[in-house]
Design a protein around this motif. Sequence first.
Motif, PDB file in Angstrom:
ATOM      1  N   ASP A  76      -9.266  -7.857  18.385  1.00 31.47           N
ATOM      2  CA  ASP A  76      -8.064  -7.382  19.268  1.00 31.47           C
ATOM      3  C   ASP A  76      -8.279  -6.127  19.700  1.00 31.47           C
ATOM      4  O   ASP A  76      -8.095  -5.118  18.822  1.00 31.47           O
ATOM      5  N   CYS A  77      -8.336  -5.778  20.873  1.00 30.11           N
ATOM      6  CA  CYS A  77      -8.635  -4.117  21.259  1.00 30.11           C
ATOM      7  C   CYS A  77      -7.580  -3.630  21.132  1.00 30.11           C
ATOM      8  O   CYS A  77      -7.494  -2.258  21.312  1.00 30.11           O
ATOM      9  N   ALA A  78      -6.146  -4.080  21.133  1.00 28.43           N
ATOM     10  CA  ALA A  78      -4.995  -3.495  20.965  1.00 28.43           C
ATOM     11  C   ALA A  78      -4.569  -3.043  19.390  1.00 28.43           C
ATOM     12  O   ALA A  78      -3.429  -2.397  19.293  1.00 28.43           O
ATOM     13  N   ILE A  79      -5.520  -3.576  18.565  1.00 25.26           N
ATOM     14  CA  ILE A  79      -5.061  -3.450  16.972  1.00 25.26           C
ATOM     15  C   ILE A  79      -6.225  -2.575  16.418  1.00 25.26           C
ATOM     16  O   ILE A  79      -7.333  -2.889  16.731  1.00 25.26           O
ATOM     17  N   ASP A  80      -5.655  -1.688  15.712  1.00 23.38           N
ATOM     18  CA  ASP A  80      -6.513  -0.861  14.871  1.00 23.38           C
ATOM     19  C   ASP A  80      -6.246  -1.148  13.298  1.00 23.38           C
ATOM     20  O   ASP A  80      -5.255  -0.898  12.769  1.00 23.38           O
ATOM     21  N   LEU A  81      -7.472  -1.537  12.766  1.00 22.97           N
ATOM     22  CA  LEU A  81      -7.192  -2.027  11.474  1.00 22.97           C
ATOM     23  C   LEU A  81      -7.759  -0.981  10.490  1.00 22.97           C
ATOM     24  O   LEU A  81      -9.167  -0.584  10.696  1.00 22.97           O
ATOM     25  N   ALA A  82      -7.019  -0.697   9.509  1.00 20.95           N
ATOM     26  CA  ALA A  82      -7.759   0.246   8.585  1.00 20.95           C
ATOM     27  C   ALA A  82      -7.262   0.057   7.044  1.00 20.95           C
ATOM     28  O   ALA A  82      -6.456  -0.626   6.821  1.00 20.95           O
ATOM     29  N   PRO A  83      -8.122   0.401   5.969  1.00 21.03           N
ATOM     30  CA  PRO A  83      -7.945   0.025   4.829  1.00 21.03           C
ATOM     31  C   PRO A  83      -6.864   0.709   4.175  1.00 21.03           C
ATOM     32  O   PRO A  83      -6.617   1.963   4.381  1.00 21.03           O
ATOM     33  N   ALA A  84      -5.988  -0.067   3.316  1.00 19.82           N
ATOM     34  CA  ALA A  84      -5.022   0.555   2.665  1.00 19.82           C
ATOM     35  C   ALA A  84      -5.229   1.301   1.601  1.00 19.82           C
ATOM     36  O   ALA A  84      -6.125   0.865   0.889  1.00 19.82           O
ATOM     37  N   PRO A  85      -4.642   2.703   1.456  1.00 20.51           N
ATOM     38  CA  PRO A  85      -4.912   3.539   0.419  1.00 20.51           C
ATOM     39  C   PRO A  85      -4.029   3.048  -0.932  1.00 20.51           C
ATOM     40  O   PRO A  85      -3.229   2.267  -0.698  1.00 20.51           O
ATOM     41  N   LEU A  86      -4.576   3.596  -2.308  1.00 20.62           N
ATOM     42  CA  LEU A  86      -3.728   2.920  -3.285  1.00 20.62           C
ATOM     43  C   LEU A  86      -2.541   3.746  -3.410  1.00 20.62           C
ATOM     44  O   LEU A  86      -2.580   5.193  -3.268  1.00 20.62           O
ATOM     45  N   ALA A  87      -1.332   3.036  -3.666  1.00 20.98           N
ATOM     46  CA  ALA A  87      -0.424   3.882  -4.194  1.00 20.98           C
ATOM     47  C   ALA A  87      -0.254   4.719  -5.308  1.00 20.98           C
ATOM     48  O   ALA A  87      -1.263   4.251  -6.283  1.00 20.98           O
ATOM     49  N   PHE A  88       0.406   5.836  -5.703  1.00 18.72           N
ATOM     50  CA  PHE A  88       0.299   6.542  -6.904  1.00 18.72           C
ATOM     51  C   PHE A  88       1.311   5.918  -7.765  1.00 18.72           C
ATOM     52  O   PHE A  88       2.302   5.390  -7.259  1.00 18.72           O
ATOM     53  N   GLU A  89       1.383   6.302  -9.039  1.00 15.96           N
ATOM     54  CA  GLU A  89       2.313   5.692  -9.984  1.00 15.96           C
ATOM     55  C   GLU A  89       3.569   6.483  -9.792  1.00 15.96           C
ATOM     56  O   GLU A  89       4.599   5.950  -9.906  1.00 15.96           O
ATOM     57  N   HIS A  90       3.594   7.719  -9.274  1.00 21.73           N
ATOM     58  CA  HIS A  90       4.891   8.482  -8.941  1.00 21.73           C
ATOM     59  C   HIS A  90       5.504   7.575  -7.767  1.00 21.73           C
ATOM     60  O   HIS A  90       6.588   7.758  -7.724  1.00 21.73           O
ATOM     61  N   ASP A  91       4.845   7.332  -7.002  1.00 15.87           N
ATOM     62  CA  ASP A  91       5.450   6.405  -5.543  1.00 15.87           C
ATOM     63  C   ASP A  91       6.184   5.333  -6.082  1.00 15.87           C
ATOM     64  O   ASP A  91       7.407   5.148  -5.899  1.00 15.87           O
ATOM     65  N   LEU A  92       5.361   4.471  -7.187  1.00 15.34           N
ATOM     66  CA  LEU A  92       6.268   3.144  -7.536  1.00 15.34           C
ATOM     67  C   LEU A  92       7.368   3.724  -8.375  1.00 15.34           C
ATOM     68  O   LEU A  92       8.332   2.826  -8.263  1.00 15.34           O
ATOM     69  N   ARG A  93       7.485   4.985  -9.098  1.00 19.48           N
ATOM     70  CA  ARG A  93       8.482   5.283 -10.023  1.00 19.48           C
ATOM     71  C   ARG A  93       9.753   5.742  -9.114  1.00 19.48           C
ATOM     72  O   ARG A  93      10.867   5.887  -9.762  1.00 19.48           O
ATOM     73  N   ARG A  94       9.624   5.663  -7.978  1.00 18.18           N
ATOM     74  CA  ARG A  94      10.948   6.089  -7.254  1.00 18.18           C
ATOM     75  C   ARG A  94      11.875   5.151  -7.164  1.00 18.18           C
ATOM     76  O   ARG A  94      12.899   5.152  -7.029  1.00 18.18           O
ATOM     77  N   ILE A  95      11.218   3.649  -7.309  1.00 17.49           N
ATOM     78  CA  ILE A  95      12.027   2.473  -7.318  1.00 17.49           C
ATOM     79  C   ILE A  95      12.026   1.692  -8.770  1.00 17.49           C
ATOM     80  O   ILE A  95      13.088   1.279  -9.289  1.00 17.49           O
ATOM     81  N   HIS A  96      10.685   1.704  -9.120  1.00 15.09           N
ATOM     82  CA  HIS A  96      10.545   0.857 -10.415  1.00 15.09           C
ATOM     83  C   HIS A  96      10.826   1.515 -11.692  1.00 15.09           C
ATOM     84  O   HIS A  96      10.321   2.691 -11.911  1.00 15.09           O
ATOM     85  N   ASP A  97      11.130   0.865 -12.733  1.00 15.25           N
ATOM     86  CA  ASP A  97      11.190   1.618 -14.027  1.00 15.25           C
ATOM     87  C   ASP A  97       9.957   1.898 -14.605  1.00 15.25           C
ATOM     88  O   ASP A  97       9.039   1.141 -14.546  1.00 15.25           O
ATOM     89  N   ALA A  98      10.067   3.088 -15.182  1.00 12.88           N
ATOM     90  CA  ALA A  98       8.688   3.626 -15.649  1.00 12.88           C
ATOM     91  C   ALA A  98       8.064   2.912 -16.679  1.00 12.88           C
ATOM     92  O   ALA A  98       6.595   2.810 -16.804  1.00 12.88           O
ATOM     93  N   ASP A  99       8.979   2.070 -17.366  1.00 18.03           N
ATOM     94  CA  ASP A  99       8.091   1.195 -18.473  1.00 18.03           C
ATOM     95  C   ASP A  99       7.305   0.118 -17.944  1.00 18.03           C
ATOM     96  O   ASP A  99       6.319  -0.246 -18.225  1.00 18.03           O
ATOM     97  N   PHE A 100       8.117  -0.406 -16.799  1.00 15.87           N
ATOM     98  CA  PHE A 100       7.405  -1.659 -16.576  1.00 15.87           C
ATOM     99  C   PHE A 100       5.915  -1.082 -15.311  1.00 15.87           C
ATOM    100  O   PHE A 100       5.201  -1.853 -15.764  1.00 15.87           O
TER     101      PHE A 100
END
Length: 307
Positions: free
Chosen positions: A35-59
Motif C-alpha cells: 500500500d503506497c499510502a502506508i509507511d511501515l517501520a520497525p518498532a523500537p524497544l521501550a526502555f524500562e523507565h518508560d514502563l515504570r511510568r505506569i507499571h510497578d517496578a517489581d513487576f
Amino acid sequence: MLTLFYCDHYDIPLPPGHKFPVRKYRLLREALTADCAIDLAPAPLAFEHDLRRIHDADFVAAFLDGSIDPIKMRRIGFPWSRGLVDRTLASVGGTLAATRTALQTGLAGVLAGGTHHAFRHEGSGFCVFNDMAVSAAWLLEQQPSLRIAFIDLDVHQGDGTAAIFAEEPRVFSLSLHGAQNFPFRKQKSSLDIEFPDGTTDQAYVAALKTGLAAVSVFGPGFAYFQSGVDGLAGDRLGRLGLTLAGLAERDRLVLSWMSARGIPGVITLGGGYSDPIERTVEAHAQTFRLAATFLPDFSKPRRTFSR
Ligand SMILES: [Zn+2]
C-alpha cells in the motif's frame, strides 16, 4: 504517508496449538506492504523507565529478568521467554513511537499493542504491559494540561486501562464490549457500553455514536483508538455479530470524529481470533487502509483542546 510501526521482527516462541494467533501480525504487515499510502517501520524497544511510568517496578523487573511468578505468567497466557520480552518491549515501543509520530503528523499506528488487559501490577489475557497507558503517561509528562481519550472498541472490556486511570481526571476511557465476555469481573471505565451476544452492525454503530458524543463533552486533545476486530461475527472469542462492512463503518465514525475535531491520535491493534485468521487480518487491514485515506484531514492545522 501513514506511519505504522510493526513488531513481528521479534517472534514470540509459543508451544504448538497455543490459541494466540501470532501469525496475524506478520500477515497483516505483509497485507499492507504494497500500500503506497502506508509507511511501515520497525518498532523500537521501550526502555524500562518508560514502563515504570505506569507499571510497578517489581513487576517490570521480574518480567524482564524472568524471575516473574509462574502464576502471573499463567494469567498473562504466554510462557516466559527472552523472545517474549523483546516482543513485549517492541509492542510498547511501537505505541510510544506512534505517539511521537502522531504529534507531528496527526495520526499514526502500530500493528501490535492495544494490550488493554494489563494492570499496573500484573498482566492478563495475552497482555503483559499496557502500551497505551504507558504512552499516555509519557504524553501527560510532556504536556501536563493535555486531556486524553481511550476509544476501546475491542470486544473485551479495556479493564486494565480503566483501572489504571480510574483516578486520573485528564483521561477518559470509553469501552464498548460484550457483556458476557472476558473479563468476567469488569472494571469501571469513564463510560462502559455493553452489548448482548449476537449484537449486529446497526445497534453497535448507534451505541458508538452515543459513546463518541460523551467523549466530545470531555474534550480530549489526543486519542488512542484500540481497534480490536474480535467483534466480527464468527470470531472464536467474540460473541458479537458484526460484519466487515459494520467494522468499516465503526472505523470511519471514529476517524471522522477525530479528524473533524482536530484530535490527533494513535490506532493500535487489538484482538481478532477468526478461523481462518485471514478474515481477522482482512478486518485489521481495512482499518489501516481507511486510516491512510483520512491522514490528509489530520494534517490540517489543529485546534488544541488543552484546558
Ligand atoms: Zn479482545
